[in-house]
Design a protein around this motif. Structure first.
Motif, PDB file in Angstrom:
ATOM      1  N   ARG A   1       1.568   0.353  -3.112  1.00 36.66           N
ATOM      2  CA  ARG A   1       2.447   1.922  -2.939  1.00 36.66           C
ATOM      3  C   ARG A   1       2.304   2.902  -3.719  1.00 36.66           C
ATOM      4  NH1 ARG A   1       7.779  -1.950  -1.708  1.00 36.66           N
ATOM      5  NH2 ARG A   1       7.372  -2.308   0.606  1.00 36.66           N
ATOM      6  N   ALA A   2       1.980   2.087  -5.119  1.00 41.51           N
ATOM      7  CA  ALA A   2       1.312   3.298  -5.894  1.00 41.51           C
ATOM      8  C   ALA A   2       0.269   4.211  -5.743  1.00 41.51           C
ATOM      9  CB  ALA A   2       0.794   2.235  -7.550  1.00 41.51           C
ATOM     10  N   MET A   3      -1.067   3.808  -4.846  1.00 41.42           N
ATOM     11  CA  MET A   3      -1.394   4.342  -3.799  1.00 41.42           C
ATOM     12  C   MET A   3      -1.451   4.882  -2.505  1.00 41.42           C
ATOM     13  SD  MET A   3      -4.381   1.722  -2.428  1.00 41.42           S
ATOM     14  CE  MET A   3      -4.945   1.729  -4.354  1.00 41.42           C
ATOM     15  N   GLY A   4      -0.334   4.972  -2.246  1.00 43.87           N
ATOM     16  CA  GLY A   4       0.663   5.736  -0.774  1.00 43.87           C
ATOM     17  C   GLY A   4       0.571   5.053  -0.008  1.00 43.87           C
ATOM     18  N   MET A   5       0.196   3.776   0.372  1.00 47.31           N
ATOM     19  CA  MET A   5       0.015   2.868   1.641  1.00 47.31           C
ATOM     20  C   MET A   5       0.793   1.779   1.346  1.00 47.31           C
ATOM     21  SD  MET A   5      -2.203   2.333   3.546  1.00 47.31           S
ATOM     22  CE  MET A   5      -3.687   2.426   3.064  1.00 47.31           C
ATOM     23  N   GLU A   6       1.514   1.474   2.838  1.00 47.97           N
ATOM     24  CA  GLU A   6       2.448   0.308   2.884  1.00 47.97           C
ATOM     25  C   GLU A   6       1.827  -0.690   3.517  1.00 47.97           C
ATOM     26  OE1 GLU A   6       6.834  -1.433   2.571  1.00 47.97           O
ATOM     27  OE2 GLU A   6       5.272   0.702   1.619  1.00 47.97           O
TER      28      GLU A   6
ATOM     29  N   PRO B   1       8.390  12.640  -3.531  1.00 48.43           N
ATOM     30  CA  PRO B   1       9.922  13.231  -3.100  1.00 48.43           C
ATOM     31  C   PRO B   1      10.313  14.150  -2.981  1.00 48.43           C
ATOM     32  CG  PRO B   1      10.467  12.299  -5.569  1.00 48.43           C
ATOM     33  CD  PRO B   1       8.561  12.120  -5.229  1.00 48.43           C
ATOM     34  N   ASP B   2       9.695  14.926  -3.316  1.00 49.01           N
ATOM     35  CA  ASP B   2      10.293  17.084  -3.501  1.00 49.01           C
ATOM     36  C   ASP B   2       9.545  17.236  -2.161  1.00 49.01           C
ATOM     37  OD1 ASP B   2      11.213  16.761  -5.497  1.00 49.01           O
ATOM     38  OD2 ASP B   2       9.581  17.597  -6.712  1.00 49.01           O
ATOM     39  N   ALA B   3       8.525  16.881  -1.413  1.00 53.77           N
ATOM     40  CA  ALA B   3       7.404  16.396  -0.271  1.00 53.77           C
ATOM     41  C   ALA B   3       8.863  16.588   0.658  1.00 53.77           C
ATOM     42  CB  ALA B   3       6.264  15.909  -0.247  1.00 53.77           C
ATOM     43  N   GLN B   4       8.706  17.496   1.585  1.00 50.79           N
ATOM     44  CA  GLN B   4      10.034  17.843   3.258  1.00 50.79           C
ATOM     45  C   GLN B   4       9.063  17.065   4.111  1.00 50.79           C
ATOM     46  OE1 GLN B   4      11.211  21.772   3.421  1.00 50.79           O
ATOM     47  NE2 GLN B   4      13.301  21.110   2.731  1.00 50.79           N
ATOM     48  N   THR B   5       9.695  16.820   4.917  1.00 53.68           N
ATOM     49  CA  THR B   5       8.958  15.919   6.322  1.00 53.68           C
ATOM     50  C   THR B   5       9.398  17.057   6.812  1.00 53.68           C
ATOM     51  OG1 THR B   5      10.950  15.827   7.084  1.00 53.68           O
ATOM     52  CG2 THR B   5      10.589  13.963   5.634  1.00 53.68           C
ATOM     53  N   PHE B   6       8.566  17.138   8.223  1.00 51.87           N
ATOM     54  CA  PHE B   6       8.933  18.049   9.259  1.00 51.87           C
ATOM     55  C   PHE B   6       9.779  18.190   9.827  1.00 51.87           C
ATOM     56  CE2 PHE B   6       3.819  17.923   8.651  1.00 51.87           C
ATOM     57  CZ  PHE B   6       2.759  18.446   9.239  1.00 51.87           C
ATOM     58  N   LYS B   7      10.180  17.020   9.751  1.00 53.29           N
ATOM     59  CA  LYS B   7      11.654  17.305  10.509  1.00 53.29           C
ATOM     60  C   LYS B   7      12.493  18.036  10.181  1.00 53.29           C
ATOM     61  CE  LYS B   7      14.394  14.549  12.976  1.00 53.29           C
ATOM     62  NZ  LYS B   7      15.028  13.176  13.810  1.00 53.29           N
ATOM     63  N   GLU B   8      12.370  17.633   8.249  1.00 51.39           N
ATOM     64  CA  GLU B   8      13.347  18.937   7.618  1.00 51.39           C
ATOM     65  C   GLU B   8      12.862  20.372   7.308  1.00 51.39           C
ATOM     66  OE1 GLU B   8      14.434  16.758   3.251  1.00 51.39           O
ATOM     67  OE2 GLU B   8      12.218  16.194   4.202  1.00 51.39           O
TER      68      GLU B   8
ATOM     69  N   ASP C   1       6.696  12.228   8.923  1.00 55.77           N
ATOM     70  CA  ASP C   1       7.506  10.716   8.824  1.00 55.77           C
ATOM     71  C   ASP C   1       9.109  11.211   9.501  1.00 55.77           C
ATOM     72  OD1 ASP C   1       7.695   8.245   9.234  1.00 55.77           O
ATOM     73  OD2 ASP C   1       7.330   7.796   7.107  1.00 55.77           O
ATOM     74  N   SER C   2       9.656  10.280   9.180  1.00 58.15           N
ATOM     75  CA  SER C   2      10.830  10.387   9.289  1.00 58.15           C
ATOM     76  C   SER C   2      11.784  10.523   7.897  1.00 58.15           C
ATOM     77  CB  SER C   2      12.055   9.295   9.963  1.00 58.15           C
ATOM     78  OG  SER C   2      11.637   7.847   9.544  1.00 58.15           O
ATOM     79  N   GLN C   3      11.243   9.779   7.075  1.00 60.87           N
ATOM     80  CA  GLN C   3      11.656  10.251   5.865  1.00 60.87           C
ATOM     81  C   GLN C   3      10.528  10.681   4.852  1.00 60.87           C
ATOM     82  OE1 GLN C   3      13.123   6.069   4.870  1.00 60.87           O
ATOM     83  NE2 GLN C   3      11.360   4.987   5.103  1.00 60.87           N
ATOM     84  N   ARG C   4      11.010  11.437   3.883  1.00 65.16           N
ATOM     85  CA  ARG C   4      10.436  11.428   3.112  1.00 65.16           C
ATOM     86  C   ARG C   4       9.472  10.696   1.832  1.00 65.16           C
ATOM     87  NH1 ARG C   4      12.841  16.732  -1.048  1.00 65.16           N
ATOM     88  NH2 ARG C   4      13.458  17.608   0.733  1.00 65.16           N
ATOM     89  N   LEU C   5       8.349  10.922   1.641  1.00 63.78           N
ATOM     90  CA  LEU C   5       8.007   9.706   0.675  1.00 63.78           C
ATOM     91  C   LEU C   5       8.223   9.580  -1.204  1.00 63.78           C
ATOM     92  CD1 LEU C   5       4.066  10.266   1.999  1.00 63.78           C
ATOM     93  CD2 LEU C   5       5.665   8.147   2.215  1.00 63.78           C
ATOM     94  N   PRO C   6       8.734   8.161  -1.691  1.00 59.54           N
ATOM     95  CA  PRO C   6       9.065   8.004  -3.284  1.00 59.54           C
ATOM     96  C   PRO C   6       7.901   9.043  -3.284  1.00 59.54           C
ATOM     97  CG  PRO C   6       8.176   5.887  -1.637  1.00 59.54           C
ATOM     98  CD  PRO C   6       8.887   6.963   0.102  1.00 59.54           C
TER      99      PRO C   6
END
Length: 319
Positions: free
Chosen positions: A280-285, A228-235, A220-225
Motif C-alpha cells: 500500500r505504501a507503493m500504491g498497490m492493493e 487524499p487531496d486528489a479528486q476522483t473523476f466522479k467528484e 475509482d469510486s473513492q479517493r486514494l489514501p
C-alpha cells in the motif's frame, strides 16, 4: 556391462536427481513492462518475499508490444511451472482487439494461477500545466485542440484505453505517445516531452509526494489514501472508473500440482500484514484467490472491455 537388473534402479535414481534439480530451479516471473515501473516494483517485492519463504523467484523484464513479447515468450515456454507471466487485462483480453495478428491465444495458451493485486488508473501531469485537475484539463483540451501530449505504458494497457474511452465519451482528444512501460513515460513527463500520463500510483507516488507531479484525477469510486487531496473523476462530474489488475499465468499444460504450490505460496505472502503495508505504501492493493476465481474474473473483464474497445473502431496494430 551393467546387469539388466541394475538398469531400472539406475534410471529411477537419475529421475529422482533430475526432479530434485528441477525443484531447485528458480521460478521466473516475466514482467511485460520495463524495469523500474510501478508493476515491476510490486512484482519484485512479491518475488523477494516468496524467496524469503522458500520459493526461489527471479524477475525477468520483457517489455514491448503491449505485453505481447512477454506473453508469447511464456506461452512458448516449457509447461513446468518455472516460467510465469505477470498477466493483466491487456495480455489476456485487449490485445485480441488491438492487434491484427496474435502469436498466442490468451484463452487457450495460459492457465490461471492467482491474482496478485490491483489499483485504480490515474492521470498525472506536470505541475507547470495550466490545468490542475481533469475538469480543467477537459476544458483546456477543447479550447486548444492537439495541444496535450498524453503518455501511456503501452497501446493495449488499460492506462491508455481508459483515458482514450474517456476522451471519446467527452468530446475531446489528446495526442497519444506510447512507451514500453511506466518508467520511461514518467521520465518523459519530467523532461517535458509529454504533458500528462495515464498510469497507476505505484510508478509515480514518490514523485507526487515530492511535489514533482500532480494527480489530475482518480478513476475509482473513492479517493486514494496515499494522495487524499486528489479528486476522483466522479467528484469532478464524470461517472468513470477503471481498475488495473495483475495476475499470474502459466503455459497451458502446466501440472496442477505446480499451479497449486505457487498459488498457495503467493496467497500466503500477500496476506501478511507487513507485505500489505509495504504494498500500500507503493500504491498497490494486494489481492489473491484461487485459479478458478481468477479464470471467472478474467472472463468477466473480457466481456466488459472487449466490446467497448470494438466500439471505438481503433486501427489494428502490428507487433
Amino acid at each position: 556391462m551393467i546387469h539388466r537388473k541394475l538398469i531400472a534402479p539406475l534410471l529411477l535414481g537419475l529421475a529422482v536427481v533430475s526432479g530434485a534439480a528441477q525443484a531447485q530451479q528458480p521460478i521466473r516471473l516475466v514482467v511485460p513492462f520495463a524495469a523500474g515501473g510501478g508493476t515491476d516494483q510490486y512484482v519484485r517485492l512479491l518475488a523477494s518475499e516468496l524467496t524469503k519463504k522458500g520459493t526461489q523467484v527471479i524477475v525477468e523484464n520483457k517489455p514491448g508490444a503491449s505485453g505481447i513479447i512477454a506473453a508469447d515468450y511464456v506461452a512458448r515456454s516449457r509447461p513446468d511451472g518455472l516460467t510465469v507471466l505477470v498477466s493483466s487485462l491487456g495480455t489476456l483480453a485487449n490485445n485480441t482487439v488491438l492487434y491484427d495478428k496474435m502469436p498466442y491465444d490468451p484463452k487457450k495458451d495460459f492457465a490461471p494461477v492467482s491474482q496478485i493485486g490491483y489499483q485504480p488508473a490515474i492521470i498525472v501531469g506536470r505541475i507547470d500545466l495550466p490545468y490542475k485537475n481533469i475538469k480543467e484539463m477537459v476544458a483546456y483540451a477543447k479550447a486548444h485542440p492537439g495541444k496535450i501530449n498524453r503518455g501511456s505504458p503501452g497501446e493495449a494497457i488499460l492506462t491508455n484505453l481508459a483515458p482514450l474511452s474517456f476522451e471519446r465519451n467527452n468530446g475531446f482528444s489528446t495526442t497519444h505517445v506510447p512507451f514500453n512501460g511506466d518508467a520511461p513515460a514518467v521520465q518523459a513527463l519530467l523532461s517535458n516531452t509529454i504533458d500528462i500520463h495515464g498510469t497507476s500510483l505505484t510508478g509515480s507516488l514518490s514523485l507526487i509526494q515530492a511535489g514533482k507531479l500532480r494527480v489530475l484525477g482518480v478513476m475509482d469510486s473513492q479517493r486514494l489514501p496515499q494522495v487524499p487531496d486528489a479528486q476522483t473523476f466522479k467528484e469532478q462530474g464524470y461517472d468513470f472508473e477503471a481498475v488495473l489488475w495483475y495476475s499470474l499465468s502459466v503455459p497451458s499444460g502446466t501440472p496442477g500440482d505446480s499451479i497449486r504450490r505457487l498459488n498457495k505460496a503467493v496467497n500466503e505472502v500477500i496476506a501478511q500484514p507487513d507485505f500489505v503495508t509495504r504494498a500500500r505504501a507503493m500504491g498497490m492493493e494486494p489481492r489473491g484467490g484461487t485459479p478458478e476465481e481468477l479464470a471467472k474474473f478474467v472472463q468477466t473483464e473480457f466481456e466488459r472491455w472487449v466490446p467497448m474497445l470494438k466500439s471505438l473502431n481503433l486501427p489494428k496494430q502490428s507487433h
